[in-house]
Design a protein around this motif. Structure first.
Motif, short mmCIF file in Angstrom:
data_model
loop_
_atom_site.label_atom_id
_atom_site.label_comp_id
_atom_site.label_asym_id
_atom_site.label_seq_id
_atom_site.Cartn_x
_atom_site.Cartn_y
_atom_site.Cartn_z
N TYR A 34 -6.95 6.43 7.14
CA TYR A 34 -7.37 5.23 6.77
C TYR A 34 -6.58 4.19 7.35
CZ TYR A 34 -11.30 7.48 4.10
OH TYR A 34 -12.46 8.06 3.58
N SER A 57 1.95 -3.31 -2.64
CA SER A 57 1.92 -4.71 -2.14
C SER A 57 0.99 -4.44 -0.74
CB SER A 57 3.80 -4.62 -1.24
OG SER A 57 3.61 -3.66 -0.34
N PRO A 90 -6.41 11.73 0.62
CA PRO A 90 -7.65 11.10 1.51
C PRO A 90 -7.11 11.65 2.89
CG PRO A 90 -5.64 9.58 0.21
CD PRO A 90 -5.15 11.01 0.23
N VAL A 120 10.80 2.86 -6.08
CA VAL A 120 10.64 4.71 -6.86
C VAL A 120 11.26 5.22 -6.08
CG1 VAL A 120 7.75 4.54 -7.07
CG2 VAL A 120 8.64 5.13 -5.02
N THR A 121 12.74 4.78 -4.81
CA THR A 121 13.71 5.85 -4.50
C THR A 121 14.44 4.76 -5.25
OG1 THR A 121 13.83 4.46 -2.95
CG2 THR A 121 12.53 5.48 -2.29
N1 LIG Z 1 -3.56 4.85 4.79
C1 LIG Z 1 -4.09 6.47 5.07
O1 LIG Z 1 -4.48 6.95 6.30
C2 LIG Z 1 -3.61 7.71 4.09
C3 LIG Z 1 -3.53 8.75 4.35
C4 LIG Z 1 -3.30 9.56 3.15
C5 LIG Z 1 -2.96 9.61 2.27
N2 LIG Z 1 -1.40 7.93 2.02
C6 LIG Z 1 -0.91 7.62 1.51
O2 LIG Z 1 -1.54 6.59 0.59
C7 LIG Z 1 0.14 6.00 0.24
C8 LIG Z 1 -0.64 4.13 0.64
O3 LIG Z 1 -0.33 4.44 1.75
P1 LIG Z 1 -0.96 3.07 2.10
O4 LIG Z 1 -2.18 3.65 3.39
O5 LIG Z 1 -2.24 2.38 1.48
O6 LIG Z 1 -0.21 2.20 3.62
P2 LIG Z 1 0.88 0.58 3.23
O7 LIG Z 1 -0.21 0.16 3.30
O8 LIG Z 1 1.88 0.44 3.54
O9 LIG Z 1 0.98 1.03 1.56
C9 LIG Z 1 2.43 1.81 1.00
C10 LIG Z 1 2.42 0.79 0.33
O10 LIG Z 1 3.78 1.84 -0.56
C11 LIG Z 1 4.65 0.85 -1.23
N3 LIG Z 1 5.84 1.49 -0.85
C12 LIG Z 1 7.23 1.94 -0.25
N4 LIG Z 1 8.42 2.28 -0.37
C13 LIG Z 1 7.84 2.08 -1.94
C14 LIG Z 1 9.05 2.39 -2.45
N5 LIG Z 1 10.48 2.55 -2.18
N6 LIG Z 1 9.07 1.92 -4.10
C15 LIG Z 1 8.20 1.04 -4.01
N7 LIG Z 1 6.71 0.90 -3.26
C16 LIG Z 1 7.70 1.26 -1.91
C17 LIG Z 1 4.53 -0.03 0.06
O11 LIG Z 1 5.34 -1.62 -0.34
P3 LIG Z 1 6.12 -2.25 0.92
O12 LIG Z 1 5.32 -3.33 1.41
O13 LIG Z 1 7.98 -2.47 -0.48
O14 LIG Z 1 6.22 -1.48 1.66
C18 LIG Z 1 3.53 0.02 -0.25
O15 LIG Z 1 2.46 -1.02 -0.72
C19 LIG Z 1 0.88 6.31 0.80
O16 LIG Z 1 1.57 7.59 -0.22
C20 LIG Z 1 0.75 7.74 1.80
O17 LIG Z 1 1.05 8.29 2.22
C21 LIG Z 1 -2.15 7.19 3.21
#
Ligand SMILES: NC(=O)c1ccc[n+]([C@@H]2O[C@H](COP(=O)([O-])OP(=O)(O)OC[C@H]3O[C@@H](n4cnc5c(N)ncnc54)[C@H](OP(=O)(O)O)[C@@H]3O)[C@@H](O)[C@H]2O)c1
Length: 294
Positions: free
Chosen positions: A191, A13, A188, A67-68
């Motif tokens: 970010y 999303s 990562p 995914v949950t």
């Molecule tokens: N941004 C950073 O600094 C960073 C650094 C290292 C790793 N990460 C990892 O990167 C990944 C993506 O995160 P992001 O930074 O891009 O944040 P984000 O913009 O909040 O994206 C998270 C995504 O996960 C989805 N999600 C949450 N719960 C879910 C569920 N139960 N089933 C399916 N989808 C679900 C969200 O969908 P909804 O809109 O429905 O909630 C959203 O599409 C995560 O695993 C995060 O831990 C992020």
């Protein structure tokens, strides 16, 4: 361009997932973009992705996967596997950050953190592994985090969930190699995505309040100092590059981080790989370890 690949991505999303879905589709791959609640909270994102595919003639379709939810994963993957002849890679990207002092979290809340960040990947991978094994190839790409190595305060649950995801990834890496299935991790740094605004805080306001001033200062400092990293495209490009690597050539761990952090954690990766080898040799199980690229 590399040969077109069919790729499932969870959590598309917003953030890395959304950008990776768009990047891979624009590079000519067939993308299956997983979102939860496509008719509710993600109705707009679903419509935008569908419109993008139509407007740009991209091979990108949306499927519902929370995914949950076991049933949702089973349904989504079943639909996918009955409509595609192949599946080359799965990117387990969906995740959340349960931020705040550990003592304010109940065990039930903590389980939710592991449910999405760690067990979510287990559910999706368990659903696709039989198909990949039969196919004789495929890549499971988990989105970990530098927090899997570094545990700051107020991030304990998130860091633990990502460290656990790293362990699962390494076990899959060894267990599935004989079947041609690769399991790798991308890690990562921080970010600017929606992860901050999507963060889950603990319900126990009283205990949370005890940390109020420190937590506010901490978030202020993190926000100020983490503003340095580059664009989220660094992560989506790295994910797309991983998908495009020839099978058998993907490194176990890929770091995406500013140079100083990259060098520091890269050195830890090398030490960890060496320690794994030594412990496994002493235990007499080194023959079961796939030789990891890093
Ligand atoms: N941004 C950073 O600094 C960073 C650094 C290292 C790793 N990460 C990892 O990167 C990944 C993506 O995160 P992001 O930074 O891009 O944040 P984000 O913009 O909040 O994206 C998270 C995504 O996960 C989805 N999600 C949450 N719960 C879910 C569920 N139960 N089933 C399916 N989808 C679900 C969200 O969908 P909804 O809109 O429905 O909630 C959203 O599409 C995560 O695993 C995060 O831990 C992020």
């Amino acid at each position: 361009m590399s040969e077109p690949r069919t790729v499932l991505i969870t959590g598309t999303s917003t953030g890395f997932g959304r950008l990776t879905a768009e990047t891979l589709a624009r590079r000519g791959h067939h993308v299956i973009a997983g979102l939860r609640d496509v008719k509710g909270r993600n109705r707009t994102a679903t419509a935008e992705l569908t419109a993008l595919a139509g407007n740009e003639g991209l091979s990108l379709e949306v499927i519902e996967i929370d995914v949950t939810d076991d049933a949702s994963v089973t349904r989504g993957v079943h639909h996918l596997l009955t409509t595609t002849a192949r599946l080359d890679a799965v990117i387990n990207n969906a995740g959340r950050n349960f931020a705040g002092p550990l003592e304010a979290y109940t065990a039930a809340e903590a389980m939710q953190q592991f449910d999405v960040n760690t067990l979510g990947a287990l559910r999706v991978n368990n659903a696709v592994i039989p198909f990949l094994r039969e196919q004789g190839h495929g890549a499971l790409i988990q989105v970990g985090s530098l927090s899997g190595w570094v545990t700051p305060p107020f991030n304990g649950l998130y860091a633990a969930s990502k460290a656990a995801l790293a362990s699962l990834t390494e076990a899959w890496h060894h267990e599935l190699a004989p079947y041609g299935v690769e399991s790798v991790l991308i890690e990562p740094a921080a970010y600017p995505t929606n992860i901050g605004q999507n963060a889950a805080m603990p319900a126990d306001q009283e205990r949370l309040g005890l940390y109020g001033a420190t937590l506010a200062a901490f978030i202020g400092d993190i926000t100020k100092n983490a503003a340095a990293p580059g664009s989220t495209a660094e992560v989506s490009d790295a994910l797309a590059d991983l998908v495009e690597l020839p099978h058998g050539r993907r490194p176990l761990r890929t770091l995406v981080a500013p140079a100083r952090q990259f060098e520091a954690v890269r050195a830890v990766h090398e030490k960890a790989a060496e320690a794994t080898r030594i412990v496994a040799e002493d235990m007499g199980i080194d023959g079961y370890l796939r030789r990891a690229r890093s």
